[in-house]
Scaffold this active site. Structure first.
Site, mmCIF file in Angstrom:
data_model
loop_
_atom_site.group_PDB
_atom_site.id
_atom_site.type_symbol
_atom_site.label_atom_id
_atom_site.label_comp_id
_atom_site.label_asym_id
_atom_site.label_seq_id
_atom_site.Cartn_x
_atom_site.Cartn_y
_atom_site.Cartn_z
ATOM 1 N N ASP A 50 0.840 -1.195 0.000
ATOM 2 C CA ASP A 50 0.000 0.000 0.000
ATOM 3 C C ASP A 50 0.876 1.246 0.000
ATOM 4 O OD1 ASP A 50 -3.034 0.925 1.023
ATOM 5 O OD2 ASP A 50 -1.402 2.258 1.646
ATOM 6 N N TYR A 55 2.762 9.829 -0.299
ATOM 7 C CA TYR A 55 3.866 9.277 0.504
ATOM 8 C C TYR A 55 5.227 9.566 -0.161
ATOM 9 C CZ TYR A 55 0.157 6.297 2.568
ATOM 10 O OH TYR A 55 -0.973 5.807 3.152
ATOM 11 N N LYS A 80 -2.867 5.863 -4.119
ATOM 12 C CA LYS A 80 -3.944 6.817 -3.811
ATOM 13 C C LYS A 80 -3.612 8.156 -4.444
ATOM 14 C CE LYS A 80 -3.829 4.597 0.706
ATOM 15 N NZ LYS A 80 -2.374 4.412 0.913
ATOM 16 N N HIS A 113 -7.646 9.564 -1.962
ATOM 17 C CA HIS A 113 -6.976 9.474 -0.662
ATOM 18 C C HIS A 113 -7.798 10.097 0.467
ATOM 19 C CE1 HIS A 113 -2.673 9.132 1.163
ATOM 20 N NE2 HIS A 113 -3.588 8.832 2.048
ATOM 21 N N ARG A 241 9.400 -7.926 12.563
ATOM 22 C CA ARG A 241 8.034 -7.449 12.850
ATOM 23 C C ARG A 241 7.131 -7.666 11.647
ATOM 24 N NH1 ARG A 241 9.071 -1.589 15.691
ATOM 25 N NH2 ARG A 241 9.666 -2.354 17.737
#
Ligand code: A2P
Length: 279
Positions: A50, A55, A80, A113, A241
């Protein structure tokens, strides 16, 4: 490739594409961080990545996809578009810019977005998305941060159901009414900041459930999102993680554990206001 990547279940969307039930969020990574993180994530078993125009890391994401050993068809790429492109023609331009930055020839899921209601042109933008879908330039379309009445406007104007609405959803910010509305209309709910930006991982109901299941607090919170019908897209740059965040399909929280975590709702900072905030 990792010896044992997690196999993530998929869900069929309203307009026919299949979406993985967990993805990698990439905000706030820059191109370099995103390039490394996406390669690790693909290795761990992530198939949904994503990103967003805003970004400013689509190039890094695209370079990682180009370097990955997987075929393009095995990956699901979401991006987006910003308010600047909220018009029928503007959406096509935004699509072309994203395609160029990503180095791809189609996008799996293209989202508006933020609704930016003061600008008031999201219906025109959605008509542009519906056209891209009809022409096969994207495999699914949708929104991020849209309210129930805004989604109704889009569906009334076009007759096309958004495949996805992303909402800010975590134990700190529950959104049961939105999820119920999405389910009623066949809209898939994705949760952004599903870990509450990490702020919820020390909370007692989370750590207690984690100890009971022998998993990490983050796995508990991601599982909690899934059991509420919200498909999480956690961000992590850390390979360990990332891998554990994906491994949430082999345990289930019981009703007591869910209710104890639900009680955290409203105990954190206020969520972003989609009627006021956005780009
Ligand atoms: P990092 O990238 O160093 O792993 P959200 O997706 O809710 O916005 O949360 C993202 C934040 O949570 C990031 O700061 C990320 O940091 C952190 N995070 C992600 N996965 C885990 C995890 N398994 N354990 C602890 N923190 C995590």
């Amino acid at each position: 490739m990792s010896a044992n990547p997690v196999a993530v279940p998929v869900k069929k969307l309203a307009n026919g594409a299949e979406i993985p039930m967990i993805g990698l969020g990439t905000w706030p990574m820059d191109d370099t961080e995103a390039g490394a993180a996406v390669l690790h994530a693909i290795d761990a078993g992530y198939r949904l990545i994503d990103t967003a125009e805003n970004y400013r890391n689509e190039e890094g994401v695209g370079q990682a996809i180009a370097r990955s050993p997987l075929a393009r068809s095995e990956l699901f790429v979401t991006t987006k578009l910003n308010a600047e492109w909220h018009s029928f023609e503007g959406v096509r331009t935004a699509w072309r810019h994203s395609i160029e930055r990503l180095g791809l020839d189609y996008i799996d899921l293209l989202l508006i977005h933020w609704p930016n209601p003061a600008q008031g042109t999201y219906v025109d933008a959605y008509k542009g998305l519906a056209k891209l879908l009809a022409k096969g330039k994207v495999r699914a379309i949708g929104t991020s941060n849209f309210t129930r009445s805004q989604l109704t406007e889009l569906m009334d104007a076009t007759g096309v159901v958004p495949d996805v609405n992303q909402i800010q959803h975590s134990p700190l910010w529950m959104r049961a009414d939105d999820i119920a509305f999405h389910q009623e209309h066949g809209i898939f709910t994705q949760a952004w900041s599903p870990l509450g930006r990490g702020a919820v991982l020390d909370a007692e109901p989370v750590t207690t459930a984690a100890a009971a299941h022998g998993v990490t607090p983050a796995q508990v919170v991601l599982r909690w999102n899934l059991q509420h019908g919200a498909s999480p897209i956690p961000k992590s740059t850390d390979p360990e993680r990332q891998a554990s965040n994906l491994d949430v399909f082999s345990f289930e929280l019981d009703a007591g554990q869910m209710a104890a975590i639900d009680a955290l709702d409203g105990t954190g900072p206020a969520p972003a206001d989609p009627m006021a905030f956005g780009h």
